[in-house]
Design a protein around this motif. Structure first.
Motif, PDB file in Angstrom:
ATOM      1  N   UNK A  87      16.956  -6.601  -5.425  1.00  0.00           N
ATOM      2  CA  UNK A  87      17.452  -5.583  -4.493  1.00  0.00           C
ATOM      3  C   UNK A  87      16.320  -4.989  -3.663  1.00  0.00           C
ATOM      4  N   UNK A  88      15.154  -4.784  -4.260  1.00  0.00           N
ATOM      5  CA  UNK A  88      14.037  -4.160  -3.550  1.00  0.00           C
ATOM      6  C   UNK A  88      13.579  -5.000  -2.355  1.00  0.00           C
ATOM      7  N   UNK A  89      13.463  -6.316  -2.550  1.00  0.00           N
ATOM      8  CA  UNK A  89      12.986  -7.205  -1.489  1.00  0.00           C
ATOM      9  C   UNK A  89      14.122  -7.851  -0.695  1.00  0.00           C
ATOM     10  N   UNK A  90      15.374  -7.609  -1.146  1.00  0.00           N
ATOM     11  CA  UNK A  90      16.539  -8.209  -0.488  1.00  0.00           C
ATOM     12  C   UNK A  90      16.403  -9.732  -0.427  1.00  0.00           C
ATOM     13  N   UNK A  91      16.072 -10.307  -1.560  1.00  0.00           N
ATOM     14  CA  UNK A  91      15.903 -11.757  -1.671  1.00  0.00           C
ATOM     15  C   UNK A  91      16.443 -12.228  -3.015  1.00  0.00           C
ATOM     16  N   UNK A  92      16.802 -13.504  -3.046  1.00  0.00           N
ATOM     17  CA  UNK A  92      17.180 -14.138  -4.294  1.00  0.00           C
ATOM     18  C   UNK A  92      15.917 -14.592  -5.012  1.00  0.00           C
ATOM     19  N   UNK A  93      15.886 -14.443  -6.313  1.00  0.00           N
ATOM     20  CA  UNK A  93      14.816 -14.982  -7.148  1.00  0.00           C
ATOM     21  C   UNK A  93      15.308 -16.337  -7.628  1.00  0.00           C
ATOM     22  N   UNK A  94      14.468 -17.360  -7.438  1.00  0.00           N
ATOM     23  CA  UNK A  94      14.880 -18.722  -7.766  1.00  0.00           C
ATOM     24  C   UNK A  94      13.882 -19.379  -8.708  1.00  0.00           C
ATOM     25  N   UNK A  95      14.392 -20.333  -9.503  1.00  0.00           N
ATOM     26  CA  UNK A  95      13.519 -21.153 -10.349  1.00  0.00           C
ATOM     27  C   UNK A  95      13.356 -22.487  -9.653  1.00  0.00           C
ATOM     28  N   UNK A  96      12.124 -22.816  -9.332  1.00  0.00           N
ATOM     29  CA  UNK A  96      11.833 -24.073  -8.661  1.00  0.00           C
ATOM     30  C   UNK A  96      11.983 -25.225  -9.648  1.00  0.00           C
ATOM     31  N   UNK A  97      12.259 -26.420  -9.121  1.00  0.00           N
ATOM     32  CA  UNK A  97      12.318 -27.577 -10.015  1.00  0.00           C
ATOM     33  C   UNK A  97      10.932 -27.837 -10.584  1.00  0.00           C
ATOM     34  N   UNK A  98       9.924 -27.484  -9.808  1.00  0.00           N
ATOM     35  CA  UNK A  98       8.567 -27.455 -10.337  1.00  0.00           C
ATOM     36  C   UNK A  98       8.430 -26.049 -10.907  1.00  0.00           C
ATOM     37  N   UNK A  99       7.773 -25.864 -12.034  1.00  0.00           N
ATOM     38  CA  UNK A  99       7.893 -24.613 -12.783  1.00  0.00           C
ATOM     39  C   UNK A  99       7.311 -23.353 -12.126  1.00  0.00           C
ATOM     40  N   UNK A 127       9.925 -17.698  -7.675  1.00  0.00           N
ATOM     41  CA  UNK A 127       9.562 -16.891  -6.517  1.00  0.00           C
ATOM     42  C   UNK A 127      10.824 -16.344  -5.881  1.00  0.00           C
ATOM     43  N   UNK A 128      10.672 -15.444  -4.916  1.00  0.00           N
ATOM     44  CA  UNK A 128      11.831 -14.947  -4.169  1.00  0.00           C
ATOM     45  C   UNK A 128      11.805 -15.576  -2.786  1.00  0.00           C
ATOM     46  N   UNK A 129      12.989 -15.902  -2.266  1.00  0.00           N
ATOM     47  CA  UNK A 129      13.117 -16.645  -1.020  1.00  0.00           C
ATOM     48  C   UNK A 129      14.055 -15.894  -0.084  1.00  0.00           C
ATOM     49  N   UNK A 130      13.650 -15.687   1.192  1.00  0.00           N
ATOM     50  CA  UNK A 130      14.573 -15.080   2.147  1.00  0.00           C
ATOM     51  C   UNK A 130      15.797 -15.956   2.340  1.00  0.00           C
ATOM     52  N   UNK A 131      16.942 -15.342   2.584  1.00  0.00           N
ATOM     53  CA  UNK A 131      18.206 -16.056   2.711  1.00  0.00           C
ATOM     54  C   UNK A 131      18.164 -17.140   3.775  1.00  0.00           C
ATOM     55  N   UNK A 132      17.486 -16.871   4.903  1.00  0.00           N
ATOM     56  CA  UNK A 132      17.476 -17.861   5.974  1.00  0.00           C
ATOM     57  C   UNK A 132      16.695 -19.117   5.635  1.00  0.00           C
ATOM     58  N   UNK A 133      15.988 -19.105   4.500  1.00  0.00           N
ATOM     59  CA  UNK A 133      15.228 -20.272   4.091  1.00  0.00           C
ATOM     60  C   UNK A 133      15.875 -21.023   2.940  1.00  0.00           C
ATOM     61  N   UNK A 134      17.186 -20.814   2.731  1.00  0.00           N
ATOM     62  CA  UNK A 134      17.921 -21.478   1.671  1.00  0.00           C
ATOM     63  C   UNK A 134      19.085 -22.262   2.241  1.00  0.00           C
ATOM     64  N   UNK A 135      19.342 -23.449   1.666  1.00  0.00           N
ATOM     65  CA  UNK A 135      20.469 -24.279   2.075  1.00  0.00           C
ATOM     66  C   UNK A 135      21.182 -24.733   0.807  1.00  0.00           C
ATOM     67  N   UNK A 136      22.491 -24.499   0.742  1.00  0.00           N
ATOM     68  CA  UNK A 136      23.284 -24.885  -0.434  1.00  0.00           C
ATOM     69  C   UNK A 136      23.299 -26.400  -0.588  1.00  0.00           C
ATOM     70  N   UNK A 137      23.238 -26.865  -1.827  1.00  0.00           N
ATOM     71  CA  UNK A 137      23.289 -28.307  -2.118  1.00  0.00           C
ATOM     72  C   UNK A 137      24.695 -28.700  -2.454  1.00  0.00           C
TER      73      UNK A 137
END
Length: 192
Positions: A167-179, A182-192
């Motif tokens: 909520x603070x950064x307004x970003x999703x926290x994601x687990x990379x396939x490589x370990x 990080x948090x990623x801005x919404x505009x830099x994400x694409x659904x698979x």
């Protein structure tokens, strides 16, 4: 497609480019390690490679079919133009073109094929949702796209799983396939 693998293992191997659970990796390993010596030899590796290769060919054939069937070339042209028109003034200058061509690059987004695309790509449109979280949810598998910062460019085209909303950064926290997490801005994400 099996290559001698059970249908369950073949299905799991189709996701080998993403982070498998330990349980899934164990299931595949049991079928890879045919002689049960706890090691993958060249023969076993070749068997696994054949299955992964078949999956890659199948994926590429789907992409080619989608491109050939695409009836919205005008929408794709608009998408390309918007990508290069960084200041959104309706024109693409030489400087804008060179910056995008040399720093970010451009690829046809197959997820937009056959869509009546609005003026912005899906992730940009999703940013305007009331909560800023788009239509993503915890557990979604995503691909990171369009990151332009020097530090963030390394994340482009990597796959991740959404863990939680920050909520603070307004970003999703994601687990990379490589370990990495990080948090990623919404505009830099694409659904698979």
């Amino acid at each position: 497609m099996g290559g001698g693998f059970s249908s369950e293992a073949a299905s799991i191997v189709e996701r080998l480019g993403t982070q498998l659970t330990e349980e899934e990796a164990e299931k595949v390993w049991k079928e890879v390690d045919q002689n049960n010596d706890g090691k993958m030899d060249k023969k076993e590796a070749k068997r696994l490679y054949t299955l992964v290769k078949q999956k890659s060919i199948k994926d590429l054939e789907k992409k080619i079919a989608a491109l050939k069937a695409g009836s919205d070339d005008d929408a794709q042209v608009d998408s390309l133009f918007r990508k290069f028109d960084q200041n959104k003034d309706g024109e693409v200058t030489k400087e804008e073109f060179i910056r995008i061509a040399t720093v970010v690059g451009y690829d046809i987004d197959l997820s937009e094929i056959k869509h009546d695309a609005a003026c912005e790509p899906p992730a940009k449109r999703a940013r305007t949702d009331g909560d800023g979280q788009g239509d993503f949810k915890v557990g979604d598998k995503i691909q990171i796209v369009g990151v332009t910062t020097a530090a963030g460019k390394a994340f482009n085209n990597q796959f991740a799983e959404i863990l939680k909303w920050n909520e603070e950064y307004k970003r999703w926290v994601v687990r990379m396939t490589k370990p990495a997490v990080t948090s990623i801005p919404l505009e830099n994400m694409k659904r698979l």
